[in-house]
Design a protein around this motif. Sequence first.
Motif, PDB file in Angstrom:
ATOM      1  N   GLN A  72     -17.442 -29.255  71.519  1.00 24.44           N
ATOM      2  CA  GLN A  72     -18.089 -29.584  72.973  1.00 24.44           C
ATOM      3  C   GLN A  72     -18.876 -30.729  72.850  1.00 24.44           C
ATOM      4  OE1 GLN A  72     -17.458 -28.272  75.859  1.00 24.44           O
ATOM      5  NE2 GLN A  72     -16.295 -26.366  74.945  1.00 24.44           N
ATOM      6  N   ALA A  73     -19.747 -31.088  71.886  1.00 22.75           N
ATOM      7  CA  ALA A  73     -20.448 -32.382  71.661  1.00 22.75           C
ATOM      8  C   ALA A  73     -19.486 -33.621  71.900  1.00 22.75           C
ATOM      9  CB  ALA A  73     -21.115 -32.265  70.207  1.00 22.75           C
ATOM     10  N   ALA A  74     -18.414 -33.532  71.054  1.00 21.27           N
ATOM     11  CA  ALA A  74     -17.233 -34.463  71.112  1.00 21.27           C
ATOM     12  C   ALA A  74     -16.802 -34.724  72.557  1.00 21.27           C
ATOM     13  CB  ALA A  74     -16.425 -34.401  69.979  1.00 21.27           C
ATOM     14  N   ARG A  75     -16.498 -33.542  73.093  1.00 19.28           N
ATOM     15  CA  ARG A  75     -16.073 -33.726  74.469  1.00 19.28           C
ATOM     16  C   ARG A  75     -17.152 -34.317  75.443  1.00 19.28           C
ATOM     17  NH1 ARG A  75     -13.602 -28.290  76.152  1.00 19.28           N
ATOM     18  NH2 ARG A  75     -12.921 -29.144  78.123  1.00 19.28           N
ATOM     19  N   GLU A  76     -18.327 -33.948  75.260  1.00 17.41           N
ATOM     20  CA  GLU A  76     -19.258 -34.626  76.124  1.00 17.41           C
ATOM     21  C   GLU A  76     -19.653 -35.781  75.851  1.00 17.41           C
ATOM     22  OE1 GLU A  76     -21.853 -35.064  78.915  1.00 17.41           O
ATOM     23  OE2 GLU A  76     -20.836 -32.968  78.675  1.00 17.41           O
ATOM     24  N   ARG A  99     -19.000 -39.127  78.708  1.00 15.99           N
ATOM     25  CA  ARG A  99     -20.052 -40.140  78.884  1.00 15.99           C
ATOM     26  C   ARG A  99     -19.484 -41.616  78.356  1.00 15.99           C
ATOM     27  NH1 ARG A  99     -24.047 -38.926  75.534  1.00 15.99           N
ATOM     28  NH2 ARG A  99     -23.376 -37.056  74.857  1.00 15.99           N
ATOM     29  N   ALA A 100     -18.306 -41.667  77.946  1.00 18.42           N
ATOM     30  CA  ALA A 100     -17.947 -42.857  77.280  1.00 18.42           C
ATOM     31  C   ALA A 100     -17.769 -43.925  78.445  1.00 18.42           C
ATOM     32  CB  ALA A 100     -16.674 -42.845  76.595  1.00 18.42           C
ATOM     33  N   ALA A 101     -18.211 -45.233  77.957  1.00 18.90           N
ATOM     34  CA  ALA A 101     -18.160 -46.086  78.814  1.00 18.90           C
ATOM     35  C   ALA A 101     -16.910 -46.979  78.775  1.00 18.90           C
ATOM     36  CB  ALA A 101     -19.351 -47.340  78.723  1.00 18.90           C
ATOM     37  N   THR A 102     -15.974 -47.083  77.844  1.00 17.27           N
ATOM     38  CA  THR A 102     -15.157 -47.792  77.543  1.00 17.27           C
ATOM     39  C   THR A 102     -14.034 -46.803  77.123  1.00 17.27           C
ATOM     40  OG1 THR A 102     -15.370 -48.453  75.368  1.00 17.27           O
ATOM     41  CG2 THR A 102     -15.928 -49.925  76.769  1.00 17.27           C
ATOM     42  N   ARG A 112     -11.852 -47.273  74.761  1.00 15.14           N
ATOM     43  CA  ARG A 112     -12.033 -47.086  73.469  1.00 15.14           C
ATOM     44  C   ARG A 112     -12.961 -46.216  72.995  1.00 15.14           C
ATOM     45  NH1 ARG A 112      -9.681 -50.858  69.275  1.00 15.14           N
ATOM     46  NH2 ARG A 112      -8.089 -50.743  71.169  1.00 15.14           N
ATOM     47  N   GLU A 113     -14.108 -45.929  73.421  1.00 12.39           N
ATOM     48  CA  GLU A 113     -15.130 -44.905  73.066  1.00 12.39           C
ATOM     49  C   GLU A 113     -14.715 -43.581  73.382  1.00 12.39           C
ATOM     50  OE1 GLU A 113     -18.822 -46.055  75.100  1.00 12.39           O
ATOM     51  OE2 GLU A 113     -18.967 -47.883  73.798  1.00 12.39           O
ATOM     52  N   ARG A 114     -13.897 -43.559  74.649  1.00 12.85           N
ATOM     53  CA  ARG A 114     -13.402 -42.176  75.133  1.00 12.85           C
ATOM     54  C   ARG A 114     -12.472 -41.656  74.018  1.00 12.85           C
ATOM     55  NH1 ARG A 114     -12.259 -38.638  78.654  1.00 12.85           N
ATOM     56  NH2 ARG A 114     -10.461 -37.963  79.485  1.00 12.85           N
ATOM     57  N   ALA A 115     -11.498 -42.438  73.609  1.00 11.16           N
ATOM     58  CA  ALA A 115     -10.532 -42.252  72.649  1.00 11.16           C
ATOM     59  C   ALA A 115     -11.167 -41.764  71.248  1.00 11.16           C
ATOM     60  CB  ALA A 115      -9.326 -43.292  72.627  1.00 11.16           C
ATOM     61  N   GLU A 116     -11.965 -42.694  70.902  1.00 13.57           N
ATOM     62  CA  GLU A 116     -12.768 -42.110  69.526  1.00 13.57           C
ATOM     63  C   GLU A 116     -13.251 -40.830  69.863  1.00 13.57           C
ATOM     64  OE1 GLU A 116     -15.067 -45.651  68.227  1.00 13.57           O
ATOM     65  OE2 GLU A 116     -13.326 -46.569  67.959  1.00 13.57           O
ATOM     66  N   ALA A 117     -13.978 -40.545  70.914  1.00 11.53           N
ATOM     67  CA  ALA A 117     -14.768 -39.075  71.002  1.00 11.53           C
ATOM     68  C   ALA A 117     -13.695 -37.983  71.235  1.00 11.53           C
ATOM     69  CB  ALA A 117     -15.399 -39.228  72.190  1.00 11.53           C
ATOM     70  N   LEU A 118     -12.590 -38.293  71.802  1.00  6.52           N
ATOM     71  CA  LEU A 118     -11.467 -37.366  71.931  1.00  6.52           C
ATOM     72  C   LEU A 118     -10.701 -37.162  70.458  1.00  6.52           C
ATOM     73  CD1 LEU A 118     -10.034 -38.207  75.422  1.00  6.52           C
ATOM     74  CD2 LEU A 118     -11.055 -36.117  74.647  1.00  6.52           C
ATOM     75  N   CYS A 119     -10.690 -38.031  69.786  1.00  6.61           N
ATOM     76  CA  CYS A 119     -10.300 -38.083  68.342  1.00  6.61           C
ATOM     77  C   CYS A 119     -11.159 -37.195  67.614  1.00  6.61           C
ATOM     78  CB  CYS A 119     -10.031 -39.387  67.719  1.00  6.61           C
ATOM     79  SG  CYS A 119      -8.348 -40.066  68.117  1.00  6.61           S
ATOM     80  N   ALA A 154     -13.022 -34.846  68.448  1.00 13.45           N
ATOM     81  CA  ALA A 154     -12.902 -33.553  69.122  1.00 13.45           C
ATOM     82  C   ALA A 154     -11.632 -32.843  68.469  1.00 13.45           C
ATOM     83  CB  ALA A 154     -12.900 -33.493  70.446  1.00 13.45           C
ATOM     84  N   GLY A 155     -10.634 -33.646  68.254  1.00 16.31           N
ATOM     85  CA  GLY A 155      -9.281 -33.310  67.766  1.00 16.31           C
ATOM     86  C   GLY A 155      -9.327 -32.842  66.391  1.00 16.31           C
ATOM     87  N   VAL A 156     -10.231 -33.886  65.464  1.00 16.24           N
ATOM     88  CA  VAL A 156     -10.511 -33.426  64.176  1.00 16.24           C
ATOM     89  C   VAL A 156     -11.341 -32.377  63.954  1.00 16.24           C
ATOM     90  CG1 VAL A 156     -11.709 -34.466  61.993  1.00 16.24           C
ATOM     91  CG2 VAL A 156     -10.086 -36.014  63.399  1.00 16.24           C
ATOM     92  N   GLN A 157     -12.253 -31.951  64.738  1.00 14.65           N
ATOM     93  CA  GLN A 157     -13.196 -30.929  64.557  1.00 14.65           C
ATOM     94  C   GLN A 157     -12.428 -29.708  64.817  1.00 14.65           C
ATOM     95  OE1 GLN A 157     -16.248 -30.691  63.458  1.00 14.65           O
ATOM     96  NE2 GLN A 157     -16.408 -32.923  63.148  1.00 14.65           N
TER      97      GLN A 157
END
Length: 161
Positions: free
Chosen positions: A39-43, A47-50, A52-59, A61-64
Motif C-alpha cells: 500500500q505504501a508503494a502504491r501510494e 503521488r508520483a510526478a513523473t 519514471r517515478e510512478r513506474a519505479e513505485a509500481l515496481c 509494489a511488485g517486488v514487495q
Amino acid sequence: MEIGWRHVLAGVAALFILFLVVKMRPARRRRDALSAEVQAARERARRAATPRERAEALCDAGVQAMHGGRRVTAAVGFFVRAMRADPTSARVIELASGALAKRKPRLLEKILWRRLAVLPWDGEHRDAVRAAAGGLEALYRRGIRDRSRAEIMRKLTRTLG
C-alpha cells in the motif's frame, strides 16, 4: 437426549472456530504487513510526478508483493502497470524478468513478447526493447530451455546494442 447432542455439537463447533482463529492469526499478520508495504508503494505511485517515478513505485509494489511469494498475480499486475507507465524504462523490464523468471516463466514470456510487439524499436524505446529481448534470451536459456529461441534473442540483442 436431543438437548445433550445440541450442546455437544455447539461445543465442537466452538472448538473448531477457536482452532481456525488461532491457526489463521499469524498468516493474517504477515499478509497485513505485506499489504502495508504494498500500500505504501502504491501510494507513492499515486503521488508520483513523473512516469519514471510512478513506474519505479509500481515496481517496488511488485517486488514487495512477490517477496512473500503469495501474491504473484498482484505482482504481475504491478509490473505490467509499471511497463505501461514508463514504456522507455529498461529497468522495469529487468526487475519484472528477475522477479517472475522462476515462478511464472510462461507468463513472463507472454509479457515480454507483448512488450516487443507494442514498443517502437527506435530512439528512446531501444533500451526497453533490448531489455525485453535480453529477458527472453535468459528465459529461453534457463527457465524454458529452448536453445534456438535463445540464440535468436541473443542475435536480436546484439543487433539492438
